[in-house]
Design an enzyme around this catalytic site. Structure first.
Site, mmCIF file in Angstrom:
data_model
loop_
_atom_site.group_PDB
_atom_site.id
_atom_site.type_symbol
_atom_site.label_atom_id
_atom_site.label_comp_id
_atom_site.label_asym_id
_atom_site.label_seq_id
_atom_site.Cartn_x
_atom_site.Cartn_y
_atom_site.Cartn_z
ATOM 1 N N ASP A 314 0.821 -1.208 0.000
ATOM 2 C CA ASP A 314 0.000 0.000 0.000
ATOM 3 C C ASP A 314 0.857 1.261 0.000
ATOM 4 O OD1 ASP A 314 -2.658 1.301 0.416
ATOM 5 O OD2 ASP A 314 -1.738 1.922 2.308
ATOM 6 N N GLU A 367 1.181 -0.498 -5.095
ATOM 7 C CA GLU A 367 0.112 0.487 -5.271
ATOM 8 C C GLU A 367 0.802 1.852 -5.275
ATOM 9 O OE1 GLU A 367 -2.741 3.483 -4.193
ATOM 10 O OE2 GLU A 367 -1.649 2.591 -2.533
#
Length: 636
Positions: A314, A367
């Site tokens: 993330d 990401e």
């Protein structure tokens, strides 16, 4: 894999040295709470890193939360405390009571706990992770021989707490998810399930992205072995499992990592670097070697103990940029005067090198919304070392294009074509994720303009474009049937809409599209190779139509997309070879909610040059139509 016998008492000098040096990649095997034997007596050995604590004690349900009798021993200058408590077993609740440099007592959950008390409780729970009998040997063997680059990758992103629920805060267990989610994903044609973060977190509305228990699968759905059973079931159904992983930051709850021993330990000393004001969280201090050991060991833990197939890392852009989402007065600079977080850069490279050393067939997905170069190139070539990256540029441009009034799309044609200028610069995943259907952004279906019927027509069209564009795929749950409302994280998906034909037929379409993707090597076999893609006509902005060819090793597909509301009766396009072209899939098929009754028609090519190709076909191209064609007789 995890040992199945009780661990011996005491930490070795080598283990602690590697941990202090940032080179311990299996710290979970000796830090935290482990069943152990000492002098023939069974109990639990505790170990915690708290270098600035004046004293450390173990408190819990077994001593009425009074640690006076359970003071831990400090191991030299390592900053590690340990204690063996005889007679303890699984299920014991515990915390560490740390005496800070100013004499205050703080009670902290175990950073290495394997299980946490269900919220609102905050204690750690002694848990034995050994002994699960895995049945996924065939899956692991096949995975080790399969390259993810030359095979289909279609990910179903799931928030387990809202895919289905049984009532307010009555979450599905891991076993119930295994019974329902796994066969559903397999039937729909997904290759992988991506679980939004499962590490323990106190706030439901954080969706798991603000963590307190990095080694603790959330107890909302059961115990760790329940998660093992879920993953095992996925593998037996031929489904891989990807876990959202959050190494960039952690939440500030008192029982968590913040000021762990009374000092900035995991977050570092400079509040301008540590504070992430947009999220209200703290960034990890990647210059601290013990923090590096903690995080890389955590990545290996999920792969080793739970057989996870991949990690979606993330907020990589936030990790790399010292200024991102911070006001100017909080800007800090690296030693060269730049804004790049060089410690985070070194951490990410070391993370990927370590993961691939131990588990070379892992999916490591970044990401990343930045333009950082070579994210998916090996570190020895100067890259970050991931093997896939989310294509945020494609997602933003294409959704912006689809939200336009159809008559305005001709003025913004580049939004739907520009992604091919960089589509082969990285190994991309095309994400239609949870981030695009919350916070007022509307659902994918409701982003489409026009009438209720036109929204479905255009979403089917858009899915056809997404599926045939180079890059692997990711779809958030509910997108497969055209969820009309935004995602509601505190309630389950609107499964009741499947009682309506429009949504049911949308799901039928997505299922058919998914299986076409799986069956056509031209759509995934050469995703990183520019030769896999050839424009037929990229310039037809006036009619809002694009057409192109996707090529595999020995087959090809022809794709035509009409983003306008106009009906083109005799639309001619060039094709690469003579023969009869059959429609493999038509988004306007009456079976899927369209109006086309001849959606399985075929077209014989004419010896007429068109679009620079030696052959051409004339087709009927309805409004908002996606057509995928293959040469008749092509068994692929």
């Amino acid at each position: 894999m995890l040992e199945t016998k009780p661990m011996r008492s005491g930490l070795s000098e080598e283990e602690i040295y590697l941990f202090n040096n940032g080179s311990s990649y299996h710290s979970y095997r000796f830090m935290g709470a482990h069943l152990a034997q000492e002098g023939g007596v069974t109990g639990v050995r505790f170990a915690v890193w708290a270098p600035n604590a004046m004293e450390a004690r173990v408190i819990g349900s077994f001593n009425r939360w009074d640690g006076e009798a359970h003071r831990m021993k400090r191991i030299g200058t390592t900053g590690v405390y340990e204690l063996f408590v005889p007679g303890l077993g699984e299920g014991s609740l515990y915390k560490y009571e740390l005496i800070t440099p100013d004499g205050a007592a703080v009670r902290k959950a175990d950073p290495f706990a394997f299980l946490s008390e269900r919220r609102p409780g905050t204690a750690s729970v002694v848990t034995d992770l050994s002994g699960y009998d895995w049945g996924d040997a065939d899956w692991l063997r096949t995975k080790s021989k399969t390259s993810p680059y030359q095979h289909p990758l279609h990910i179903y992103e799931v928030h387990p707490a809202s895919w289905k629920i049984k009532g307010k805060e009555l979450f599905y267990t891991y076993d119930e998810l295994a019974d329902e989610l796994v066969p559903y994903a397999a039937e729909m044609g997904f290759t992988h399930i991506e679980l939004m973060p499962l590490a323990e977190h106190p706030l439901d509305q954080s969706w798991g992205y603000q963590v307190t228990g990095f080694y603790s699968p959330t107890s909302r759905h059961g115990d760790p072995k329940g998660l093992m059973r879920f993953i095992d079931r996925c593998h037996r159904h031929g489904i891989g499992v990807i876990l959202d992983w959050v190494p960039g930051h952690f939440c500030k709850d008192d029982h968590g990592l913040r000021l762990f021993d009374g000092t900035p330990l995991y977050e570092g000393n400079d509040p301008n670097r540590a504070e992430l004001p947009l999220w209200g969280t703290l960034a990890f201090d990647f210059s601290r070697r013990e923090v590096v050991s903690f995080l890389i060991s955590n990545a290996i833990y999920w792969l080793d103990v739970f057989h996870i197939d991949g990690l979606r890392v993330d907020a990589v852009a936030n990790m790399l940029n010292l200024h991102m989402d911070k006001p100017p007065h909080m800007h800090t600079y690296n030693e060269f005067g730049g804004r790049d977080n060089l410690d985070a850069l070194r951490f990410l490279k070391k993370l990927n090198e370590t993961v691939f050393r131990y588990y070379p067939d892992t999916l490591m997905l970044a990401e990343d919304s930045s333009a950082w170069p070579a994210v998916t190139s090996p570190t020895y070539q100067g890259g970050l070392g991931f093997n896939f990256k989310w294509n945020m540029g494609w997602m933003n441009d294409s959704l912006r294009y689809m939200a336009l009034h159809p008559d305005d799309r001709r003025h913004h044609h580049q939004l739907i074509t520009f992604s091919l200028c960089y589509a082969f610069s990285e190994n991309y995943v095309l994400p239609l994720s949870h981030d695009e259907v919350v916070h007022g952004k509307r659902s994918l279906l409701n982003k489409m303009p026009g009438s209720y019927e036109e929204k479905f027509d255009q979403l089917r069209l858009f899915y056809g474009y997404w599926m045939t564009h180079p890059g692997k795929k990711l779809l958030f749950m509910g997108g497969e049937w055209g969820q009309f409302d935004e995602w509601k994280d505190s309630d389950m998906l609107d499964w009741m809409v499947l009682d309506y034909d429009s949504h049911r037929m949308m799901r039928d379409y997505v299922k058919a599209l998914n299986h076409v993707y799986l069956d056509l090597p031209s759509l995934w076999e050469r995703d990183r190779d520019p030769e896999c893609f050839q424009w037929i006509d990229v310039h037809n902005a006036a009619q809002s139509v694009i057409s192109f060819i996707r090529r595999g090793q020995s087959s090809f597909s022809v794709i035509i997309l009409n983003f306008s509301r106009n009906d083109y009766r005799d639309y001619r396009i060039g094709v690469p070879e003579p023969g009869e072209y059959r429609i493999v899939l038509h988004s306007g098929d009456i079976r899927f909610g369209g109006k086309e009754t001849r959606a399985s028609a075929s077209y014989k090519s004419d010896n007429m040059k068109w679009h620079g190709l030696g052959q051409s076909i004339s087709i009927h191209l309805p409004p908002y139509a996606f057509l995928l064609l293959a040469l008749q007789g092509d068994t692929h």
